[in-house]
Structure formats: C-alpha cells, structure tokens
Write a protein that holds these residues in place. Structure first.
Motif, PDB file in Angstrom:
ATOM      1  N   GLU A 139       0.810  -1.098  -0.099  1.00 25.17           N
ATOM      2  CA  GLU A 139      -0.056   0.022  -0.066  1.00 25.17           C
ATOM      3  C   GLU A 139       0.927   1.317  -0.075  1.00 25.17           C
ATOM      4  O   GLU A 139       0.573   2.163  -0.561  1.00 25.17           O
ATOM      5  N   ALA A 140       1.758   1.098   0.812  1.00 28.01           N
ATOM      6  CA  ALA A 140       2.667   2.546   0.713  1.00 28.01           C
ATOM      7  C   ALA A 140       3.440   2.557  -0.364  1.00 28.01           C
ATOM      8  O   ALA A 140       3.621   3.737  -0.846  1.00 28.01           O
ATOM      9  N   SER A 141       3.794   1.549  -1.050  1.00 28.06           N
ATOM     10  CA  SER A 141       4.575   1.781  -2.380  1.00 28.06           C
ATOM     11  C   SER A 141       3.625   2.052  -3.710  1.00 28.06           C
ATOM     12  O   SER A 141       3.874   2.812  -4.776  1.00 28.06           O
ATOM     13  N   ASN A 142       2.530   1.244  -3.529  1.00 34.37           N
ATOM     14  CA  ASN A 142       1.474   1.461  -4.965  1.00 34.37           C
ATOM     15  C   ASN A 142       0.183   1.541  -4.592  1.00 34.37           C
ATOM     16  O   ASN A 142      -0.679   1.371  -5.742  1.00 34.37           O
ATOM     17  N   GLY A 143      -0.431   1.914  -3.260  1.00 39.05           N
ATOM     18  CA  GLY A 143      -1.749   1.939  -2.966  1.00 39.05           C
ATOM     19  C   GLY A 143      -2.281   3.158  -3.821  1.00 39.05           C
ATOM     20  O   GLY A 143      -3.398   3.232  -4.340  1.00 39.05           O
ATOM     21  N   GLU A 144      -1.122   4.376  -3.707  1.00 38.33           N
ATOM     22  CA  GLU A 144      -1.961   5.415  -4.747  1.00 38.33           C
ATOM     23  C   GLU A 144      -2.072   5.180  -6.158  1.00 38.33           C
ATOM     24  O   GLU A 144      -3.087   6.017  -6.746  1.00 38.33           O
ATOM     25  N   THR A 145      -1.054   4.304  -6.653  1.00 41.56           N
ATOM     26  CA  THR A 145      -1.012   4.068  -7.859  1.00 41.56           C
ATOM     27  C   THR A 145      -2.520   3.227  -8.213  1.00 41.56           C
ATOM     28  O   THR A 145      -3.426   3.534  -9.324  1.00 41.56           O
ATOM     29  N   VAL A 146      -2.991   2.349  -7.439  1.00 43.52           N
ATOM     30  CA  VAL A 146      -4.183   1.715  -7.549  1.00 43.52           C
ATOM     31  C   VAL A 146      -5.308   2.535  -7.639  1.00 43.52           C
ATOM     32  O   VAL A 146      -6.214   2.413  -8.536  1.00 43.52           O
ATOM     33  N   GLY A 188      -8.096 -11.703 -13.386  1.00 41.25           N
ATOM     34  CA  GLY A 188      -7.626 -13.189 -12.920  1.00 41.25           C
ATOM     35  C   GLY A 188      -6.175 -13.321 -13.192  1.00 41.25           C
ATOM     36  O   GLY A 188      -5.673 -14.411 -12.877  1.00 41.25           O
ATOM     37  N   LYS A 189      -5.463 -12.493 -13.624  1.00 40.21           N
ATOM     38  CA  LYS A 189      -3.898 -12.672 -14.081  1.00 40.21           C
ATOM     39  C   LYS A 189      -3.094 -12.087 -12.799  1.00 40.21           C
ATOM     40  O   LYS A 189      -3.130 -10.796 -12.572  1.00 40.21           O
ATOM     41  N   PRO A 190      -2.437 -12.947 -12.227  1.00 39.79           N
ATOM     42  CA  PRO A 190      -1.739 -12.273 -10.965  1.00 39.79           C
ATOM     43  C   PRO A 190      -0.615 -11.478 -11.452  1.00 39.79           C
ATOM     44  O   PRO A 190       0.328 -11.550 -12.263  1.00 39.79           O
ATOM     45  N   LEU A 191      -0.320 -10.467 -10.390  1.00 41.50           N
ATOM     46  CA  LEU A 191       0.628  -9.458 -10.843  1.00 41.50           C
ATOM     47  C   LEU A 191       2.208  -9.694  -9.862  1.00 41.50           C
ATOM     48  O   LEU A 191       1.863 -10.359  -8.974  1.00 41.50           O
ATOM     49  N   THR A 192       3.025  -9.238 -10.297  1.00 43.89           N
ATOM     50  CA  THR A 192       4.463  -9.241  -9.557  1.00 43.89           C
ATOM     51  C   THR A 192       4.438  -8.000  -8.854  1.00 43.89           C
ATOM     52  O   THR A 192       4.419  -7.059  -9.420  1.00 43.89           O
ATOM     53  N   LEU A 193       4.276  -8.015  -7.415  1.00 40.11           N
ATOM     54  CA  LEU A 193       4.379  -7.131  -6.479  1.00 40.11           C
ATOM     55  C   LEU A 193       5.732  -6.625  -5.965  1.00 40.11           C
ATOM     56  O   LEU A 193       6.111  -5.562  -5.479  1.00 40.11           O
ATOM     57  N   THR A 235       8.308  -0.608  -8.652  1.00 38.49           N
ATOM     58  CA  THR A 235       7.792   1.057  -8.818  1.00 38.49           C
ATOM     59  C   THR A 235       6.325   1.311  -9.218  1.00 38.49           C
ATOM     60  O   THR A 235       5.772   0.250  -9.838  1.00 38.49           O
ATOM     61  N   PRO A 236       5.745   2.459  -9.186  1.00 38.20           N
ATOM     62  CA  PRO A 236       4.556   2.524  -9.722  1.00 38.20           C
ATOM     63  C   PRO A 236       4.610   2.420 -11.038  1.00 38.20           C
ATOM     64  O   PRO A 236       3.389   1.871 -11.804  1.00 38.20           O
ATOM     65  N   GLU A 237       5.689   2.823 -11.767  1.00 33.20           N
ATOM     66  CA  GLU A 237       5.393   2.540 -13.282  1.00 33.20           C
ATOM     67  C   GLU A 237       5.638   1.268 -13.861  1.00 33.20           C
ATOM     68  O   GLU A 237       4.852   0.853 -14.665  1.00 33.20           O
ATOM     69  N   GLN A 238       6.501   0.343 -12.828  1.00 31.03           N
ATOM     70  CA  GLN A 238       6.388  -1.002 -13.257  1.00 31.03           C
ATOM     71  C   GLN A 238       4.783  -1.641 -13.024  1.00 31.03           C
ATOM     72  O   GLN A 238       4.531  -2.463 -13.594  1.00 31.03           O
ATOM     73  N   PHE A 239       4.382  -1.184 -11.758  1.00 31.08           N
ATOM     74  CA  PHE A 239       2.995  -1.832 -11.589  1.00 31.08           C
ATOM     75  C   PHE A 239       2.012  -1.580 -12.466  1.00 31.08           C
ATOM     76  O   PHE A 239       1.185  -2.371 -13.080  1.00 31.08           O
ATOM     77  N   THR A 240       2.119  -0.158 -13.038  1.00 32.36           N
ATOM     78  CA  THR A 240       1.039   0.255 -13.985  1.00 32.36           C
ATOM     79  C   THR A 240       1.201  -0.222 -15.342  1.00 32.36           C
ATOM     80  O   THR A 240       0.313  -0.588 -16.021  1.00 32.36           O
ATOM     81  N   ALA A 241       2.423  -0.612 -15.727  1.00 35.70           N
ATOM     82  CA  ALA A 241       2.865  -1.278 -16.823  1.00 35.70           C
ATOM     83  C   ALA A 241       2.104  -2.814 -16.949  1.00 35.70           C
ATOM     84  O   ALA A 241       1.547  -3.243 -17.809  1.00 35.70           O
TER      85      ALA A 241
END
Length: 273
Positions: free
Chosen positions: A117-124, A245-250, A258-264
């Motif tokens: 949440e601290a790293s990517n909660g805002e991106t979500v 349904g597809k799992p992401l790497t966190l 990073t937020p950029e990696q998560f968004t991609a």
C-alpha cells in the motif's frame, strides 16, 4: 561441601535460589525469542515466495480464523451498503463500468500489505479514478489466528461501518489503517477506541451511525462472511493482486515494484499495451 542428607546452609540456599531464577529467566527469554523468530520467518519466507512465484504472498493463510471470534459479538448479519457479491463480501472501488477488474486480497494486520500500500496504493487509486480498472477488495482475517488476537476481524468490522458511509469513506479509511498499522506482534486494531481515533483522520467519516456500529461491532458477522469468502477463494496469502484473474508481480529483488512497473503490468494484463 554439605553432607548428602544435610540441608544446605542459608547462604547456599540463596545461591541455589538465585541460580534457579536466572535459569528461569533464560528459559523465558528463549521462548520469547522463538516466538519472535516464528513471526520474522513467516514474513521473510513469504516475501521469498513472492519473489520466486511472481505473486506477493506475505503470510500463509493456512487454516481458518474461527477462534478469533469474540464471545459477545452480535450474531445477526447486517450487510453494509455499497457492497456486492454473496452476503456483500466484495467491496468495489472505482467506476462500475470500467472494462477491467483489479482484485486486491489483503489482511489489515499483514505487514507486507502495508509495504504494498505504501508503494503502490496511490497508483491503484489513480488507475481506478481514471477508469482504467475498477478495484475489488477481498479482505482476510487469518492473521488473528496466526499471530493471535482479534485485530484483523475488528478492523474489518470497522471497515464495514466505513463502506456503509460511502465508498470514498471506505477507501480513505482503508488507507488510514494501513498507514497506521501496528507492529504485527501487537493487536492494537483489536481496540475499537483506537479504530475510532484513526477514523478522525477521515473527514466526515465519524458520524453517529459509524461510531455506534464500530462500538457495537454491528458488522462483525459480516466481517466473518468476508473472511470466510477469502478462505474459500483459493488465494493462499496476502497481498495478492490480479487483473482480470492474472496475478501481478508486486516485488522485484527485495523491493516493491515501482509505480511505473506496477502500471505497466496492469495495462499489459488488461491488454491495453
């Protein structure tokens, strides 16, 4: 040296007593160290699984959390507004007509969930607010059994009171709880007064209805339904995040993506790039 049948002198007895006290203190410290080690190993091993498997599994959800239910909890199921699914066990944040769904599986006492949440909660939040995805929250309470206590279930019941006030209030309170998460060895979320204090950080949340519901644990039966739904979901740990349904790497290496990696990843899983 005292004869085998002779009682020890007072001085000798004091030495024996002191030695026994030291031995008992050492034994207690060893037990405490083992308890601390079990918690650290559980978290560390889970992060390792996340790095190898591509899905962040902070702590195993083995078993259920039935033992954490408080004896005085209400038994009548009250489903909060703004929920969906069987018994209202899913909380969906974002635009309902978004073409893609991001599922977030979390436990409020999970320390790795706090890291996510601290790293990517805002991106979500951003991806939901702009309509790229709608976010389904599937919340757990298995850490009450793994770590002992009732903080996960009590926080989840308070979340029921928050979502009943509105999805914006839910999301803000959800974020506040993770930002103020206690050490996983503590059970501060088991105290409704502490949860009400944290609610002060969300403007407009602390209505009379909210305070009454938190104090009386109105949504505790609902929280159990939500926790049971997580246990039946097939997800084996938290945090787990999926897109359609597809799992992401966190995590990458020993750090959150990073937020950029998560968004991609989100856009790739949704077929948007």
């Amino acid at each position: 040296m005292a004869h085998p049948n002779q009682k020890p002198s007072r001085k000798q007895a004091q030495k024996i007593s002191a030695r026994e006290r030291i031995q008992e203190a050492q034994r207690q410290e060893k037990l405490a160290a083992k308890r601390r080690q079990r918690i650290v190993v559980a978290v560390s091993a889970a992060v390792a699984l996340a790095l190898v498997g591509g899905t962040a599994l902070a702590i195993s959800a083995a078993g259920d959390d039935k033992s954490s239910a408080a004896a005085a909890e209400p038994t009548q199921l009250v489903v909060p507004a703004n929920t969906s699914g069987a018994d209202g066990t899913v909380i969906t944040y974002g635009k309902p007509d978004a073409a893609h769904t991001l599922q977030v599986f979390e436990d409020f006492r999970c320390p790795v969930c706090k890291t996510f949440e601290a790293s990517n909660g805002e991106t979500v939040r951003k991806l939901a607010d702009e309509g790229t995805v709608k976010v389904e929250y599937h919340l757990a309470a298995f850490l009450d059994k793994n770590l002992t206590g009732k903080g996960s279930r009590t926080a989840l019941a308070a979340i029921g009171a928050a979502v009943n006030e509105g999805l914006d209030k839910f999301k803000a309170y959800h974020d506040v709880l993770y930002a103020n998460q206690p050490d996983e060895r503590e059970d501060a979320f088991g105290d409704v007064n502490h949860l009400l204090e944290l609610a002060d950080k969300v403007p407009g949340l602390k209505t009379d209805a909210f305070v009454k519901a938190v104090n009386e644990r109105t949504y505790a039966p609902w929280a159990k339904k939500v926790a049971d739904a997580f246990n039946d979901s097939g997800v084996t740990g938290t945090p787990t995040v999926k897109v359609d349904g597809k799992p992401l790497t966190l995590f990458s290496g020993n750090r959150p993506v990073t937020p950029e990696q998560f968004t991609a990843q989100v856009k790739q899983a949704a077929g948007l790039q």
